[in-house]
Design a protein around this motif. Structure first.
Motif, mmCIF file in Angstrom:
data_model
loop_
_atom_site.group_PDB
_atom_site.id
_atom_site.type_symbol
_atom_site.label_atom_id
_atom_site.label_comp_id
_atom_site.label_asym_id
_atom_site.label_seq_id
_atom_site.Cartn_x
_atom_site.Cartn_y
_atom_site.Cartn_z
ATOM 1 N N LYS A 45 22.638 36.066 -44.448
ATOM 2 C CA LYS A 45 23.977 36.060 -45.030
ATOM 3 C C LYS A 45 23.821 36.455 -46.490
ATOM 4 C CE LYS A 45 26.215 32.134 -46.025
ATOM 5 N NZ LYS A 45 27.028 30.918 -45.846
ATOM 6 N N TYR A 46 24.748 37.283 -46.991
ATOM 7 C CA TYR A 46 24.711 37.753 -48.370
ATOM 8 C C TYR A 46 25.874 37.121 -49.128
ATOM 9 C CZ TYR A 46 21.638 41.356 -46.456
ATOM 10 O OH TYR A 46 20.613 42.015 -45.839
ATOM 11 N N THR A 47 25.630 36.749 -50.391
ATOM 12 C CA THR A 47 26.665 36.109 -51.199
ATOM 13 C C THR A 47 26.608 36.647 -52.622
ATOM 14 O OG1 THR A 47 26.446 34.084 -49.880
ATOM 15 C CG2 THR A 47 27.592 33.889 -51.970
ATOM 16 N N TRP A 48 27.790 36.944 -53.184
ATOM 17 C CA TRP A 48 27.916 37.389 -54.567
ATOM 18 C C TRP A 48 28.973 36.535 -55.266
ATOM 19 C CZ3 TRP A 48 27.722 40.681 -50.423
ATOM 20 C CH2 TRP A 48 26.680 41.627 -50.393
ATOM 21 N N SER A 49 28.711 36.159 -56.513
ATOM 22 C CA SER A 49 29.724 35.509 -57.354
ATOM 23 C C SER A 49 30.712 36.575 -57.828
ATOM 24 C CB SER A 49 29.052 34.850 -58.562
ATOM 25 O OG SER A 49 28.554 35.856 -59.444
ATOM 26 N N PHE A 50 31.785 36.149 -58.461
ATOM 27 C CA PHE A 50 32.756 37.113 -58.978
ATOM 28 C C PHE A 50 32.110 38.015 -60.030
ATOM 29 C CE2 PHE A 50 36.189 38.397 -61.906
ATOM 30 C CZ PHE A 50 36.876 39.215 -61.026
ATOM 31 N N ASP A 51 31.298 37.442 -60.915
ATOM 32 C CA ASP A 51 30.621 38.252 -61.933
ATOM 33 C C ASP A 51 29.679 39.260 -61.287
ATOM 34 O OD1 ASP A 51 31.962 36.993 -63.993
ATOM 35 O OD2 ASP A 51 30.334 35.588 -64.432
ATOM 36 N N GLU A 52 28.991 38.861 -60.232
ATOM 37 C CA GLU A 52 28.085 39.777 -59.530
ATOM 38 C C GLU A 52 28.855 40.896 -58.836
ATOM 39 O OE1 GLU A 52 24.377 36.749 -58.567
ATOM 40 O OE2 GLU A 52 26.108 36.786 -57.224
ATOM 41 N N VAL A 53 29.998 40.566 -58.226
ATOM 42 C CA VAL A 53 30.838 41.600 -57.612
ATOM 43 C C VAL A 53 31.328 42.569 -58.687
ATOM 44 C CG1 VAL A 53 33.045 42.054 -56.453
ATOM 45 C CG2 VAL A 53 31.551 40.237 -55.610
ATOM 46 N N SER A 54 31.755 42.029 -59.815
ATOM 47 C CA SER A 54 32.283 42.854 -60.906
ATOM 48 C C SER A 54 31.226 43.789 -61.486
ATOM 49 C CB SER A 54 32.843 41.966 -62.017
ATOM 50 O OG SER A 54 33.912 41.187 -61.518
ATOM 51 N N ALA A 55 29.945 43.446 -61.347
ATOM 52 C CA ALA A 55 28.860 44.261 -61.888
ATOM 53 C C ALA A 55 28.388 45.351 -60.918
ATOM 54 C CB ALA A 55 27.681 43.362 -62.264
ATOM 55 N N LEU A 56 28.885 45.341 -59.689
ATOM 56 C CA LEU A 56 28.470 46.347 -58.711
ATOM 57 C C LEU A 56 29.074 47.704 -59.054
ATOM 58 C CD1 LEU A 56 28.871 44.293 -55.392
ATOM 59 C CD2 LEU A 56 26.732 44.894 -56.563
ATOM 60 N N PRO A 57 28.443 48.794 -58.597
ATOM 61 C CA PRO A 57 29.023 50.125 -58.835
ATOM 62 C C PRO A 57 30.435 50.204 -58.255
ATOM 63 C CG PRO A 57 26.831 50.293 -57.852
ATOM 64 C CD PRO A 57 27.213 48.848 -57.815
ATOM 65 N N CYS A 58 31.324 50.854 -58.996
ATOM 66 C CA CYS A 58 32.738 50.906 -58.594
ATOM 67 C C CYS A 58 33.230 52.337 -58.435
ATOM 68 C CB CYS A 58 33.601 50.175 -59.623
ATOM 69 S SG CYS A 58 33.351 48.395 -59.610
ATOM 70 N N ILE A 59 34.328 52.455 -57.719
ATOM 71 C CA ILE A 59 35.008 53.735 -57.515
ATOM 72 C C ILE A 59 36.483 53.550 -57.835
ATOM 73 C CG2 ILE A 59 33.376 54.524 -55.740
ATOM 74 C CD1 ILE A 59 35.510 53.818 -53.615
ATOM 75 N N THR A 60 37.163 54.667 -58.048
ATOM 76 C CA THR A 60 38.615 54.672 -58.225
ATOM 77 C C THR A 60 39.217 55.454 -57.069
ATOM 78 O OG1 THR A 60 38.436 54.557 -60.624
ATOM 79 C CG2 THR A 60 40.510 55.375 -59.733
#
Length: 192
Positions: A45-60
């Motif tokens: 199982k994989y888990t990310w905090s909000f800060d970790e999600v926010s640090a992931l590469p993003c797209i628009t």
């Protein structure tokens, strides 16, 4: 988008209507996480905090949003983590065919893996350059531009990898299992 034709049976909405079932949850960053579980390739199982999600590469992604009730709101710009990024970080097992998107209060929406894996599907944190409002899904909302809105839950908390399909919240209540607005797949009685 805005000047493009609307899907059959859709009419233009004014603004961006707020539509959801149940109360608006309170965001508690210290308790919040995004999980990926089920039939992962590793079995983990994989888990990310909000800060970790926010640090992931993003797209628009620029898109219109289509509601199964018949309204379309146009010219949205979402920013967030591409679903493909999540699939790379937490690979599904080879036999996975579907995902279940889980949101607050046990709300769920099922998707074919191919729909989730599309390059324009994203886990949005922002809309129009600003963080999502709580009424529109802050802190995280699944956006699946090519399907009706009920396939993209607000207040996303988890993605479950599945080796068989299982209906989500609205699908259990008579909405179409696929939800393609261009084919007017609104209700389960339309399924073949």
């Amino acid at each position: 988008m805005g000047s493009a034709p609307l899907p059959p049976g859709q009419r233009l909405a004014k603004g961006w209507p707020v539509s959801h079932y149940g109360p608006v949850p309170k965001f508690r960053p210290e308790r919040w996480s995004l999980q990926v579980f089920g039939a992962t390739a590793s079995g983990d199982k994989y888990t990310w905090s909000f800060d970790e999600v926010s640090a992931l590469p993003c797209i628009t992604v620029e898109t219109d949003l289509h509601c199964a009730s018949g309204t379309t709101s146009t010219d949205h710009e979402f920013f967030g983590v591409g679903a493909r990024t999540l699939l790379e970080l937490a690979p599904p097992a080879p036999e996975v065919t579907h995902v279940m998107a889980w949101a607050e209060y046990g709300y769920s929406a099922n998707l074919r893996l191919a729909d989730f894996a599309r390059d324009r599907t994203l886990l949005a944190t922002h809309h129009g350059g600003e963080p999502l409002t709580v009424e529109h899904g802050f802190p995280l909302r699944l956006v699946v531009p090519h399907l009706y809105g009920y396939k993209g839950p607000k207040w996303l908390r988890a993605i479950e990898y599945m080796t068989a399909d299982r209906r989500g919240f609205w699908e259990e209540r008579g909405y179409h299992n696929i939800a393609d607005p261009w084919k007017e797949q609104r209700h389960s009685y339309q399924e073949e």
